[in-house]
Design an enzyme around this catalytic site. Structure first.
Site, PDB file in Angstrom:
ATOM      1  N   TYR A  66      -5.678  -3.208  11.355  1.00  0.00           N
ATOM      2  CA  TYR A  66      -4.643  -3.693  10.761  1.00  0.00           C
ATOM      3  C   TYR A  66      -3.415  -3.137  11.083  1.00  0.00           C
ATOM      4  O   TYR A  66      -2.665  -3.785  11.859  1.00  0.00           O
ATOM      5  CB  TYR A  66      -4.291  -3.467   9.125  1.00  0.00           C
ATOM      6  CG  TYR A  66      -5.507  -4.057   8.737  1.00  0.00           C
ATOM      7  CD1 TYR A  66      -5.906  -5.065   8.361  1.00  0.00           C
ATOM      8  CD2 TYR A  66      -5.343  -4.360   6.919  1.00  0.00           C
ATOM      9  CE1 TYR A  66      -7.281  -6.001   7.187  1.00  0.00           C
ATOM     10  CE2 TYR A  66      -6.575  -4.097   5.976  1.00  0.00           C
ATOM     11  CZ  TYR A  66      -7.274  -5.412   6.006  1.00  0.00           C
ATOM     12  OH  TYR A  66      -7.989  -5.969   5.492  1.00  0.00           O
ATOM     13  N   THR A  85       3.276  -0.073   6.988  1.00  0.00           N
ATOM     14  CA  THR A  85       3.890   0.334   5.728  1.00  0.00           C
ATOM     15  C   THR A  85       4.571  -1.632   5.622  1.00  0.00           C
ATOM     16  O   THR A  85       3.583  -3.312   5.084  1.00  0.00           O
ATOM     17  CB  THR A  85       5.104   0.634   4.944  1.00  0.00           C
ATOM     18  OG1 THR A  85       4.291   2.114   4.276  1.00  0.00           O
ATOM     19  CG2 THR A  85       5.368  -0.010   3.874  1.00  0.00           C
ATOM     20  N   GLU A  89     -10.412  -2.559  -2.109  1.00  0.00           N
ATOM     21  CA  GLU A  89     -10.311  -0.981  -1.288  1.00  0.00           C
ATOM     22  C   GLU A  89      -9.722  -0.479  -2.225  1.00  0.00           C
ATOM     23  O   GLU A  89     -10.642   0.863  -2.483  1.00  0.00           O
ATOM     24  CB  GLU A  89      -9.747  -0.601   0.025  1.00  0.00           C
ATOM     25  CG  GLU A  89      -9.414   0.825   0.177  1.00  0.00           C
ATOM     26  CD  GLU A  89      -8.515   0.677   1.084  1.00  0.00           C
ATOM     27  OE1 GLU A  89      -8.564  -0.471   2.353  1.00  0.00           O
ATOM     28  OE2 GLU A  89      -7.773   1.331   1.797  1.00  0.00           O
ATOM     29  N   ASN A 135       3.081   4.671  -1.995  1.00  0.00           N
ATOM     30  CA  ASN A 135       3.449   4.723  -3.245  1.00  0.00           C
ATOM     31  C   ASN A 135       4.698   4.261  -3.360  1.00  0.00           C
ATOM     32  O   ASN A 135       5.277   3.666  -4.444  1.00  0.00           O
ATOM     33  CB  ASN A 135       3.217   6.224  -3.931  1.00  0.00           C
ATOM     34  CG  ASN A 135       2.574   7.097  -3.901  1.00  0.00           C
ATOM     35  OD1 ASN A 135       1.267   5.895  -3.967  1.00  0.00           O
ATOM     36  ND2 ASN A 135       1.796   8.078  -4.352  1.00  0.00           N
ATOM     37  N   GLU A 136       5.856   4.466  -2.771  1.00  0.00           N
ATOM     38  CA  GLU A 136       7.258   3.936  -2.317  1.00  0.00           C
ATOM     39  C   GLU A 136       7.252   1.848  -2.886  1.00  0.00           C
ATOM     40  O   GLU A 136       7.698   1.673  -4.339  1.00  0.00           O
ATOM     41  CB  GLU A 136       8.040   3.780  -1.410  1.00  0.00           C
ATOM     42  CG  GLU A 136       8.967   5.131  -1.579  1.00  0.00           C
ATOM     43  CD  GLU A 136       7.696   5.819  -0.552  1.00  0.00           C
ATOM     44  OE1 GLU A 136       6.985   5.838  -0.649  1.00  0.00           O
ATOM     45  OE2 GLU A 136       8.507   7.861  -1.175  1.00  0.00           O
TER      46      GLU A 136
HETATM   47  C1  LIG Z   1      -5.860   9.204   8.247  1.00  0.00           C
HETATM   48  C2  LIG Z   1      -5.887   7.798   8.644  1.00  0.00           C
HETATM   49  C3  LIG Z   1      -6.426   6.479   7.674  1.00  0.00           C
HETATM   50  C4  LIG Z   1      -6.370   5.133   8.232  1.00  0.00           C
HETATM   51  N1  LIG Z   1      -7.309   4.524   8.174  1.00  0.00           N
HETATM   52  C5  LIG Z   1      -6.721   3.003   8.718  1.00  0.00           C
HETATM   53  C6  LIG Z   1      -7.720   2.316   8.982  1.00  0.00           C
HETATM   54  O1  LIG Z   1      -9.001   2.468   8.928  1.00  0.00           O
HETATM   55  N2  LIG Z   1      -7.088   0.915   9.316  1.00  0.00           N
HETATM   56  C7  LIG Z   1      -5.976   0.743   9.284  1.00  0.00           C
HETATM   57  O2  LIG Z   1      -5.785  -1.125   9.684  1.00  0.00           O
HETATM   58  N3  LIG Z   1      -5.091   1.519   8.864  1.00  0.00           N
HETATM   59  C8  LIG Z   1      -5.139   2.812   8.453  1.00  0.00           C
HETATM   60  N4  LIG Z   1      -4.375   4.069   7.696  1.00  0.00           N
HETATM   61  C9  LIG Z   1      -3.079   3.649   8.473  1.00  0.00           C
HETATM   62  C10 LIG Z   1      -2.771   3.271   6.900  1.00  0.00           C
HETATM   63  O3  LIG Z   1      -2.567   2.528   6.293  1.00  0.00           O
HETATM   64  C11 LIG Z   1      -0.861   3.826   7.738  1.00  0.00           C
HETATM   65  O4  LIG Z   1      -0.218   4.759   8.004  1.00  0.00           O
HETATM   66  C12 LIG Z   1      -0.056   3.156   5.961  1.00  0.00           C
HETATM   67  O5  LIG Z   1      -0.157   1.905   6.178  1.00  0.00           O
HETATM   68  C13 LIG Z   1       1.260   4.102   6.221  1.00  0.00           C
HETATM   69  O6  LIG Z   1       2.261   3.416   7.923  1.00  0.00           O
HETATM   70  P1  LIG Z   1       2.748   4.274   8.373  1.00  0.00           P
HETATM   71  O7  LIG Z   1       1.774   5.384   8.848  1.00  0.00           O
HETATM   72  O8  LIG Z   1       3.190   3.382   9.867  1.00  0.00           O
HETATM   73  O9  LIG Z   1       3.801   4.814   7.943  1.00  0.00           O
HETATM   74  P2  LIG Z   1       5.395   3.926   7.375  1.00  0.00           P
HETATM   75  O10 LIG Z   1       5.530   2.419   7.313  1.00  0.00           O
HETATM   76  O11 LIG Z   1       6.747   4.300   8.994  1.00  0.00           O
HETATM   77  O12 LIG Z   1       6.025   5.030   6.741  1.00  0.00           O
HETATM   78  C14 LIG Z   1       6.805   6.063   6.226  1.00  0.00           C
HETATM   79  C15 LIG Z   1       7.137   6.492   5.520  1.00  0.00           C
HETATM   80  O13 LIG Z   1       8.161   5.563   5.037  1.00  0.00           O
HETATM   81  C16 LIG Z   1       8.095   5.114   3.790  1.00  0.00           C
HETATM   82  N5  LIG Z   1       8.506   3.771   3.414  1.00  0.00           N
HETATM   83  C17 LIG Z   1       7.932   2.811   4.578  1.00  0.00           C
HETATM   84  N6  LIG Z   1       8.513   1.373   3.764  1.00  0.00           N
HETATM   85  C18 LIG Z   1       9.464   1.628   2.508  1.00  0.00           C
HETATM   86  C19 LIG Z   1      10.019   0.650   2.079  1.00  0.00           C
HETATM   87  N7  LIG Z   1      10.233  -0.527   1.910  1.00  0.00           N
HETATM   88  N8  LIG Z   1      10.329   1.492   0.818  1.00  0.00           N
HETATM   89  C20 LIG Z   1      10.791   3.022   0.802  1.00  0.00           C
HETATM   90  N9  LIG Z   1       9.955   3.116   1.387  1.00  0.00           N
HETATM   91  C21 LIG Z   1       9.103   3.233   2.833  1.00  0.00           C
HETATM   92  C22 LIG Z   1       6.761   4.817   3.769  1.00  0.00           C
HETATM   93  O14 LIG Z   1       6.329   5.611   1.458  1.00  0.00           O
HETATM   94  C23 LIG Z   1       6.992   6.244   4.317  1.00  0.00           C
HETATM   95  O15 LIG Z   1       6.854   8.084   3.542  1.00  0.00           O
HETATM   96  C24 LIG Z   1      -5.012   4.885   8.537  1.00  0.00           C
HETATM   97  C25 LIG Z   1      -3.855   6.125   7.936  1.00  0.00           C
HETATM   98  C26 LIG Z   1      -4.313   7.743   8.468  1.00  0.00           C
HETATM   99  C27 LIG Z   1      -3.583   8.613   8.298  1.00  0.00           C
END
Ligand SMILES: Cc1cc2nc3c(=O)[nH]c(=O)nc-3n(C[C@H](O)[C@H](O)[C@H](O)COP(=O)(O)OP(=O)(O)OC[C@H]3O[C@@H](n4cnc5c(N)ncnc54)[C@H](O)[C@@H]3O)c2cc1C
Lengths: 379, 393
Positions: B128, B135, B244, B374-375
């Site tokens: 995804y 997010t 999940e 969590n947000e």
């Molecule tokens: C070890 C690991 C395994 C993973 N495995 C998979 C997998 O198998 N397949 C897959 O598809 N993904 C996977 N992920 C991805 C994971 O789902 C994403 O890390 C997650 O969705 C958050 O996206 P981001 O890391 O881009 O952070 P961002 O979306 O950039 O978020 C950064 C910060 O901004 C905050 N934020 C973002 N939007 C808002 C909002 N609207 N309001 C308030 N705060 C906000 C977030 O809470 C966070 O604290 C994995 C990640 C890790 C680290």
């Protein structure tokens, strides 16, 4: 495993909610602020008695509804939701439950039906200055004189002492470490009531006992009273948790609806994530308190061991009460503490329940001691 | 109301506990440790195939689809026990994507994919997230373009966990760039990881867990590989994420770690006399953990019960996720203080809790932002649980 309520439980809750909803309002509560009048709404209490609610956990043979502790806790949760000015915890949990459990046939026949109907009001004197844990009384001692007990000493902040007809009271037996539990006439010879003012405006008095003679028919437990007090303390704690649950839930919902209405910068303040998230934290806290409380109450309902679960619930009652109080005040801004708005009274009661019969630190320490002593692991 | 297990539920728990005690040989446990709790090794695969033969895969799938038809509460008991045993069970494949494929997959998927999943012979990674879509997942850019009978897929995914040993990627791709709402133009594909256009590079994380960046370079797949409605992928994504969540927060391993730490503190002498657990602050830390884990237990039990009854409230599901993920972090700190500096040593200096804690604290943050940050969960709680108007996004 079943987290749902039975039909009977739902009926008890709805009945209580209806009566309390109709008869308790910010305006009705206002009458007792700052001790303008004793915080005891006798008309409301009569309505609850007529509906049978205070006797919900009393056996049918004494006129009760014949349900158990869980139903009683649901009633008390509703009392907490309205912070209703009635002696529900004291009369039902502090008085009737131990009377039903430990009383002789004669004592039960004499007092329980009258307590269920409300002719007789009961309360319990559980705390002593510096000693919040009622199972080990230190400040009131009892000396045997034949089959009479002579009591002296002081119990502090006894709720509804001036209104009650009988006060359940544990005393340390002289010459040993045993405890006796008596049902004391607060208007008897040698008893002095010293009214005191508490943060919640609950009617309370210190009980000064000066060689008070308690005849055998008023002795509930003559020997081995510590176990009876432990039994009672658990139920009192669980009842406080249920009360706290109702109060915390009400305060939280008040803040949620206020923040949806109140506008700043041209939008409802609830749309600010910082506000929404603080309320979401309250929601999680209240859910934890709810689950921990229901767990303790359902174990107590079945007369199962629940010492640890009750302490855990009381820790959550303390932590949740504290956090919900300040979060709800904060998101209301000045309105939260304005005495013309109903939140402030909830904050008093959240504190009351938090600190009564041991705060979070007290119960955590006891849990920790249990762990050190070989108890408390997960199954 | 009765918050204890029924006799039948306890029997299932005991059966599973005995089963896994036998399954988890020391060699298998060592292999799983080496693979940082992710699995993928030969003994791990062997054990999975055995579980397939013994009927422990597809627990929650309807019986009509070849599963066992267990209630969410029973599945939850399974999850607890498998986690407690320390076997990295491939939930994403078997319990979260699998049932969706069984429900929505076409003939080819029913024939070629589903039976292999149930036999423990086929593994699927989830694609995804992208470099620019976290997010805000619906803003994903990986594209699938119609060509003849099939599709051509191009793009990059980020954090594609387990992909380096999986057989397929469950891939979200944009099929309608013109859609008026960005989450309306997404479709789901099952992309074979052995396609020459598929590649992956490792991403190493603080906790030692490996994940991957995956690349999709002119991958051609037939329309058989598309799952569900065209442009209707968002529904499948959200339903997969909801499933999940059931395996995200489990209290079993925390309860186990807690018990082990308490036992260690009871059995460990202080150099100056007395035991570690005789210290007031240690008792207080442990008591805090006890109260935290107790509510974790109750919250996840209630969630499984409500799912079984079909009454799970959105706010409560979110509350479970937020509470659990944040409680883990708190626990690893409080228990870490109890084991002291031994918890900084990779081998725990003879204390097994310390050894585990040294790794756990490093991986604990993943599920506060992963699995639906969590947000967003808190947004859901205040809106759905407290009816608070929220900002539009
Ligand atoms: C070890 C690991 C395994 C993973 N495995 C998979 C997998 O198998 N397949 C897959 O598809 N993904 C996977 N992920 C991805 C994971 O789902 C994403 O890390 C997650 O969705 C958050 O996206 P981001 O890391 O881009 O952070 P961002 O979306 O950039 O978020 C950064 C910060 O901004 C905050 N934020 C973002 N939007 C808002 C909002 N609207 N309001 C308030 N705060 C906000 C977030 O809470 C966070 O604290 C994995 C990640 C890790 C680290």
């Amino acid at each position: 495993m079943d987290f749902g309520f039975s039909d009977e439980q739902r009926e008890v809750r709805d009945l209580a909610r209806r009566i309390l909803g109709e008869q308790v309002s910010p305006r009705s509560l206002q009458a007792y602020d700052e001790y303008a009048a004793p915080r005891f709404d006798e008309d409301l209490w009569r309505a609850l008695l007529d509906a049978g609610l205070p006797g919900v956990a009393v056996a049918a043979q004494w006129g009760g509804m014949d349900f158990g502790f869980l139903e009683l806790a649901l009633f008390i949760e509703e009392v907490g939701r309205g912070i209703a000015p009635v002696p529900a915890i004291q009369h039902c949990v502090g008085g009737m439950l131990p009377l039903q459990r430990f009383g002789s046939a004669a004592q039960r026949a004499r007092w329980l039906p009258a307590a269920v109907s409300g002719e007789l009001l009961l309360t319990a004197a559980l705390t002593e200055t510096g000693n919040d844990w009622s199972r080990a009384p230190r400040c009131v001692t009892a000396r045997r004189d034949g089959d009479t007990l002579c009591l002296r000493g002081r119990k502090s902040a006894v709720p509804f002492a001036a209104q009650a007809d009988l006060v359940l009271l544990p005393a340390a037996l002289e010459g040993g470490d045993d405890v006796a539990v008596v049902l004391l006439d607060p208007r008897g010879a040698g008893v002095t009531l010293l009214p005191c003012e508490s943060t919640s405006f609950e009617p309370q008095a210190h009980l000064q006992l000066d060689n008070v003679r308690v005849p055998p028919e008023q002795v509930l437990v003559g020997r081995g009273g510590a176990a009876a007090m432990a039994w009672l303390a658990e139920r009192m704690c669980a009842a406080l948790c249920a009360h706290q649950l109702g109060a915390a839930d009400a305060a939280m919902r008040m803040a949620a609806s206020y923040t949806g209405e109140r506008q700043q910068f041209g939008v409802p303040i609830s749309t600010f994530q910082a506000v929404g998230h603080r309320m979401a934290n309250c929601y999680i806290d209240v859910e934890c308190l709810r689950l921990a409380t229901y767990q303790a109450c359902s174990l107590l309902h079945d007369e199962q061991a629940a010492a640890l679960e009750t302490r855990i619930a009381k820790v959550w009652a303390g932590d949740t009460g504290h956090r919900v109080s300040y979060a709800t005040q904060h998101v209301h801004g000045g309105t939260g503490i304005d005495r013309d708005y109903p939140l402030w009274r909830y904050c008093l009661w959240l504190r009351h329940n938090e600190m009564t019969l041991g705060g979070s630190g007290f119960h955590l320490a006891a849990i920790g001691e249990g762990l050190a002593g070989g108890q408390g692991l997960f199954a | 109301m009765k918050l204890q297990f029924t006799a039948a539920q306890l029997a299932l728990r005991d059966e599973l506990r005995a089963y896994f005690r036998e399954l988890m040989t020391p060699a298998l446990a060592a292999e799983c440790e080496r693979d940082m709790g992710e699995g993928g090794g030969p003994l791990w695969r062997e054990a999975l195939a055995r579980m397939g033969r013994d009927g422990w895969i597809g627990l929650g799938w309807p019986e009509a689809l070849g599963g066992r038809g267990l209630s969410p509460l029973e599945q939850f008991i399974f999850v607890e026990e498998v986690m407690r045993a320390g076997y990295p069970f491939p939930f994403l494949t078997t319990e979260s994507v699998g049932p969706i494929l069984a429900e929505h997959g076409n003939d080819w998927i029913q024939r070629e994919i589903v039976p292999k999943i149930l036999r423990g012979e086929l593994l699927i990674a989830i694609g995804y997230s992208e470099p620019g879509a976290g997010t805000d997942l619906a803003s994903l850019k990986t594209a699938a373009v119609r060509e003849g009978d099939g599709w051509v897929i191009n793009g990059q995914k980020m954090w594609t966990s387990l992909a380096h040993f999986c057989d397929y990627t469950w891939l979200a791709a944009r099929t309608d760039p013109e859609a008026p709402k960005k989450h309306k133009g997404i479709s789901m594909f099952l992309v074979p990881n052995n396609d020459p256009g598929w590649s992956c590079t490792p991403v190493h994380t603080l906790g030692g867990v490996r994940t991957n960046a995956t690349f999709y370079d002119n991958i051609r797949v037939s329309d058989d590989h598309r799952v569900g409605e065209l442009h209707g992928g968002w529904k499948l994504i959200t339903s997969q994420l909801n499933r999940e969540r059931l395996s995200l927060i489990n209290f079993g391993p925390s309860a186990e770690l807690f018990n082990a730490t308490v036992r260690w503190a009871r059995d460990s002498a202080l150099p100056g006399g007395g035991r570690v657990i005789d210290q007031g602050w240690v008792q207080l830390n442990l008591a805090r953990c006890r109260a935290l884990i107790e509510c974790m237990k109750l919250i996840v039990y209630k969630q499984s019960w409500a799912m079984t009854e079909g009454t799970l409230e959105m706010a409560d599901a979110s509350a479970a996720k937020v509470y659990g993920s944040e409680a883990f972090i708190e626990l690893y700190r409080l228990l870490g203080e109890v084991v002291g500096q031994a918890g900084l040593l990779r081998d725990g200096d003879g204390c097994d809790s310390a050894r585990r804690l040294e790794r756990l604290y490093r991986a604990a943050s993943i599920i506060t932002f992963g699995g639906g940050t969590n947000e967003i969960q808190r947004d859901i709680i205040s809106a759905a649980g407290l009816w608070m108007p929220r900002a539009s996004r």
